[in-house]
Design a protein around this motif. Structure first.
Motif, mmCIF file in Angstrom:
data_model
loop_
_atom_site.group_PDB
_atom_site.id
_atom_site.type_symbol
_atom_site.label_atom_id
_atom_site.label_comp_id
_atom_site.label_asym_id
_atom_site.label_seq_id
_atom_site.Cartn_x
_atom_site.Cartn_y
_atom_site.Cartn_z
ATOM 1 N N ARG A 159 6.957 -0.785 -6.804
ATOM 2 C CA ARG A 159 5.775 -1.621 -7.025
ATOM 3 C C ARG A 159 4.704 -0.853 -7.806
ATOM 4 O O ARG A 159 4.038 -1.419 -8.670
ATOM 5 N N SER A 160 4.536 0.435 -7.526
ATOM 6 C CA SER A 160 3.467 1.165 -8.220
ATOM 7 C C SER A 160 3.802 1.296 -9.707
ATOM 8 O O SER A 160 2.898 1.285 -10.546
ATOM 9 N N GLU A 191 10.640 3.962 -30.437
ATOM 10 C CA GLU A 191 9.508 4.900 -30.500
ATOM 11 C C GLU A 191 8.644 4.623 -29.266
ATOM 12 O O GLU A 191 7.816 3.720 -29.257
ATOM 13 N N LEU A 192 8.874 5.396 -28.204
ATOM 14 C CA LEU A 192 8.237 5.104 -26.918
ATOM 15 C C LEU A 192 7.338 6.253 -26.470
ATOM 16 O O LEU A 192 7.533 7.402 -26.864
ATOM 17 N N VAL A 193 6.355 5.897 -25.649
ATOM 18 C CA VAL A 193 5.594 6.903 -24.913
ATOM 19 C C VAL A 193 5.864 6.660 -23.435
ATOM 20 O O VAL A 193 5.613 5.569 -22.919
ATOM 21 N N ARG A 194 6.363 7.664 -22.786
ATOM 22 C CA ARG A 194 6.653 7.517 -21.363
ATOM 23 C C ARG A 194 5.476 7.996 -20.531
ATOM 24 O O ARG A 194 5.003 9.112 -20.713
ATOM 25 N N LEU A 195 5.025 7.113 -19.663
ATOM 26 C CA LEU A 195 4.045 7.501 -18.646
ATOM 27 C C LEU A 195 4.814 7.549 -17.334
ATOM 28 O O LEU A 195 5.107 6.515 -16.728
ATOM 29 N N ALA A 196 5.185 8.743 -16.928
ATOM 30 C CA ALA A 196 5.998 8.898 -15.720
ATOM 31 C C ALA A 196 5.070 9.061 -14.526
ATOM 32 O O ALA A 196 4.020 9.685 -14.619
ATOM 33 N N ILE A 197 5.487 8.514 -13.413
ATOM 34 C CA ILE A 197 4.622 8.516 -12.231
ATOM 35 C C ILE A 197 5.143 9.527 -11.217
ATOM 36 O O ILE A 197 6.225 9.352 -10.641
ATOM 37 N N PRO A 198 4.387 10.614 -11.029
ATOM 38 C CA PRO A 198 4.787 11.573 -9.986
ATOM 39 C C PRO A 198 4.891 10.851 -8.639
ATOM 40 O O PRO A 198 4.145 9.904 -8.371
ATOM 41 N N ARG A 199 5.807 11.290 -7.808
ATOM 42 C CA ARG A 199 6.037 10.586 -6.547
ATOM 43 C C ARG A 199 4.959 10.935 -5.507
ATOM 44 O O ARG A 199 4.690 12.106 -5.271
ATOM 45 N N ARG A 200 4.374 9.913 -4.898
ATOM 46 C CA ARG A 200 3.428 10.058 -3.780
ATOM 47 C C ARG A 200 2.196 10.892 -4.157
ATOM 48 O O ARG A 200 1.653 11.592 -3.301
ATOM 49 N N THR A 201 1.776 10.856 -5.413
ATOM 50 C CA THR A 201 0.740 11.780 -5.891
ATOM 51 C C THR A 201 -0.556 11.093 -6.295
ATOM 52 O O THR A 201 -1.632 11.568 -5.946
ATOM 53 N N TYR A 202 -0.452 10.004 -7.048
ATOM 54 C CA TYR A 202 -1.650 9.305 -7.503
ATOM 55 C C TYR A 202 -1.824 8.000 -6.727
ATOM 56 O O TYR A 202 -0.849 7.398 -6.263
ATOM 57 N N THR A 203 -3.102 7.568 -6.620
ATOM 58 C CA THR A 203 -3.404 6.328 -5.908
ATOM 59 C C THR A 203 -3.600 5.194 -6.917
ATOM 60 O O THR A 203 -3.593 5.403 -8.128
ATOM 61 N N GLN A 204 -3.846 4.014 -6.370
ATOM 62 C CA GLN A 204 -4.020 2.840 -7.219
ATOM 63 C C GLN A 204 -5.209 3.009 -8.177
ATOM 64 O O GLN A 204 -5.163 2.541 -9.311
ATOM 65 N N ILE A 217 0.834 -1.215 0.000
ATOM 66 C CA ILE A 217 0.000 0.000 0.000
ATOM 67 C C ILE A 217 0.863 1.258 0.000
ATOM 68 O O ILE A 217 2.042 1.213 0.335
ATOM 69 N N GLU A 218 0.240 2.377 -0.374
ATOM 70 C CA GLU A 218 0.908 3.663 -0.272
ATOM 71 C C GLU A 218 1.327 3.859 1.187
ATOM 72 O O GLU A 218 0.470 3.780 2.073
ATOM 73 N N ILE A 220 -6.395 15.183 -17.091
ATOM 74 C CA ILE A 220 -7.044 14.463 -15.983
ATOM 75 C C ILE A 220 -5.990 13.734 -15.138
ATOM 76 O O ILE A 220 -5.908 13.932 -13.929
ATOM 77 N N ILE A 221 -5.179 12.914 -15.777
ATOM 78 C CA ILE A 221 -4.061 12.289 -15.059
ATOM 79 C C ILE A 221 -2.780 12.706 -15.783
ATOM 80 O O ILE A 221 -2.608 12.426 -16.970
#
Ligand code: F0G
Length: 460
Positions: free
Chosen positions: A322-323, A403-416, A7-8, A46-47
Motif C-alpha cells: 500500500r505504501s 527511460e525510468l527513474v526509480r524511487l525505491a522505498i526503504p522498508r519500515r523507514t519513512y512515514t506517510q 497504517i504503518e 533529505i529523503i
C-alpha cells in the motif's frame, strides 16, 4: 468494516535525524559529484530513495536476535538457525551464506556458467547481468512484451515470455544454457511481479529441456503478496504458503537479504544439487569465508533468519505494498507519468513520457534524477540508457527500452508525511519538466558505469 487508512504496522522506537541541506548546498553537491547522485554523501540527501537494499529498519526482535548471535568461526549456532529458516521457507537443501546478493551470483555463476553460454532471465538486474557477462556468457532478457510498455496494466508484467524462452533454447541449444533464471519481482522492469502460472510454465519448459530453474529471489515476499492479491485461487493462501509454492518450483536461488530478508546485509545461494553446492562452497572459502558464515557475522545471520519470518506477515505486506501504491498516487496526482501498475518496492517515473524533448542519447531519466535532488533533496536512481544503454563501435549507443527513474522505498523507514513531501517535490519538478536539460557523460567505467560516471548538462 468502514474504510480505514492502512497504517504503518509498527511504532517507532529509535530515530535518526535527517539533515536539511539548502538549495545552494545541493547545487554545490551536484557539481562536486558530476551530477551523479551516487557520489553524494547521505547527509546531503533529505529523503533517500536510491534503493530499498539494506536501507530498511530492523525490528526490535531482530536487534534482540543480534545480541544472541554466535560468532564461532566454524559451526555457528546462528548459521544453523539461518539454515533452518531458509530450508523451511524454500524447501532447498543446501544453504550457502554470502555477504550479499551479488556474491551469491558470482559464486553460483563461477561454477555453473561457462564462456559462450546463454542465461535467459525475465530481466537481469544490473549486477546479475554483469556477473553473467563476466563469465563470458550472454545475459538474455526474455520479458513479455507488456512488461516494457509503461502504461499497460497487465497484473504480472514481470512474466517471462515463454515462447521466446522456447525459441532461445531451440536457437542456442540446451547444452549452452546452464539454467533459466527468473527474477521475482522483476526489479529492472519496474518491480513487477511474476505470476505462479508463469513460474509453472517456466518450470515445465525447464523440465522438458532438462534445464535447472534458478530464482533471483530478492523480493519473493512482495511477489507472493501480488499473487495473493491478483492471481485467481490464491486469495485465501497465506503469503508463506505462496512463497513456499514459488520456491518449490525452483532448483535453486540466489538471494540478497538486503531486500526481503529485512536485513542490512547478507545473502545466500540455495540449491538442491549437493555436487553443485560443494563446488560453490570451495569458492566460498576462497573468497567469502567458511561455509557456516560466508562473509557474514553471526549476528547478521540471526537478523536474516528473523527477517525472513517477519517479511511474510500479512500486516507487513499489506502496509508495504500500500505504501508503494500511495507514492504512485502522489506522483500521478503531481502530473508525473509512472510505470503502471506500481511495483512492489518502488515507483518508476517515466522520464521518456514527461521529458520527450530530451532524446535517449541525452539521458532524460538522469535529468529527472538531478532535478529531484536539486528541487528537494530527494535521491532516486536512473534506470534507463545510463544503466542499460549499449555502446556501439562508432561511439553511438543503443538506448535502453525505457527511460525510468526509480524511487525505491526503504522498508519500515519513512512515514506517510515523508512520502507526501516526495510527492510535492515531484510536482514541482513536473511543472517545469519542459525546460530541463539533457546530459552527456564526461567520464565512465567499462562496467556498471552508472555508479561512477560523471555528467555535464547539454544546453541547446
Ligand atoms: N538481484 C536483484 C533483483 C536485485 O535487485 C539486486 C540488488 C541484486 C540481485 C544484488 O543484490 O545488492 O545484495 O548484491 N538490488 C539493489 C537495488 C542494489 O538497488 O535494486 P546485492
Amino acid at each position: 468494516m468502514p474504510y480505514r487508512t492502512i497504517i504503518e504496522p509498527f511504532k517507532i522506537h529509535s530515530t535518526q535525524a535527517i539533515d536539511f541541506p539548502d538549495a545552494d548546498a545541493r547545487e554545490a553537491a551536484l557539481q562536486r559529484v558530476g551530477y551523479n547522485v551516487f557520489g553524494l554523501h547521505a547527509d546531503e540527501v533529505i529523503i533517500d530513495m536510491l534503493t530499498d537494499s539494506g536501507t530498511g529498519a530492523m525490528s526490535a526482535r531482530q536487534w534482540a536476535g543480534m545480541m544472541v548471535g554466535d560468532e564461532s568461526y566454524a559451526g555457528s549456532r546462528s548459521f544453523y538457525r539461518l539454515q533452518e529458516a531458509v530450508q523451511d521457507l524454500t524447501g532447498l537443501a543446501e544453504i550457502i551464506p554470502t555477504h550479499q546478493g551479488r556474491a551469491a551470483e558470482r559464486i553460483l555463476f563461477s561454477v555453473a556458467v561457462s564462456a559462450g553460454d546463454v542465461v535467459p532471465n525475465n530481466t537481469h538486474f544490473d549486477t546479475t547481468r554483469a556477473n553473467v557477462e563476466y563469465q563470458g556468457a550472454e545475459a538474455r532478457d526474455l520479458l513479455i512484451p507488456e512488461g516494457t510498455d509503461p502504461s499497460n496494466l497487465h497484473p504480472f508484467k514481470g512474466n517471462m515470455d515463454i515462447e521466446a524462452l522456447e525459441a532461445t533454447i531451440q536457437d542456442v541449444g540446451q547444452h549452452r544454457i546452464p539454467f533459466v533464471m527468473v527474477t521475482v519481482t522483476n526489479n529492472s522492469g519496474g518491480g513487477q511481479p511474476v505470476s505462479m502460472a508463469n513460474l509453472q510454465a517456466v518450470r515445465e519448459v525447464c523440465d522438458r529441456n532438462e534445464l535447472p530453474m534458478i530464482l533471483d529471489a530478492c523480493r519473493f515476499a512482495e511477489n507472493a503478496w501480488f499473487i495473493k492479491m491478483r492471481e485467481e485461487g490464491y486469495a485465501d493462501h497465506t503469503p508463506k504458503a505462496i512463497a513456499r509454492e514459488i520456491f518449490s518450483l525452483a532448483d535453486g536461488c540466489t538471494f540478497s537479504a538486503k531486500k526481503d530478508g529485512l536485513a542490512n546485509i547478507g545473502g545466500f545461494v540455495a540449491v538442491n544439487d549437493a555436487d553443485l553446492a560443494g563446488r560453490c562452497r570451495n569458492l566460498l572459502i576462497l573468497t567469502e569465508g567458511f561455509p557456516t558464515y560466508g562473509g557474514l557475522a553471526g549476528y547478521d545471520m540471526e537478523a536474516i533468519a528473523i527477517g525472513l519470518e517477519e517479511v511474510l506477515e500479512d500486516e507487513y505486506l499489506r502496509y508495504r505494498i500500500r505504501s508503494t501504491a500511495y507514492l504512485a498516487e502522489k506522483a500521478l496526482a503531481a502530473g508525473m507519468p509512472i510505470v503502471q501498475p506500481p511495483g512492489g518496492h518502488a515507483v518508476y517515473l517515466d522520464a521518456r513520457a514527461r521529458l520527450p524533448h530530451i532524446p535517449p542519447s541525452e539521458y532524460p531519466a538522469q535529468s529527472l534524477v538531478v532535478e529531484l535532488y536539486r528541487d528537494g533533496g530527494v535521491r532516486g536512481v536512473e534506470i534507463g540508457s545510463v544503466m542499460f544503454g549499449s555502446p556501439n563501435e562508432d561511439g553511438s549507443e543503443d538506448p535502453a527500452p525505457m527511460e525510468l527513474v526509480r524511487l525505491a522505498i526503504p522498508r519500515r523507514t519513512y512515514t506517510q508525511s515523508h512520502v507526501d513531501y516526495v510527492g510535492e517535490v515531484i510536482g514541482s519538478v513536473a511543472a517545469r519538466a519542459d525546460s530541463l536539460p539533457g546530459y552527456r557523460i564526461t567520464e565512465q567505467a567499462p562496467w556498471l558505469r552508472h555508479f561512477t560516471a560523471r555528467f555535464e548538462p547539454v544546453h541547446p
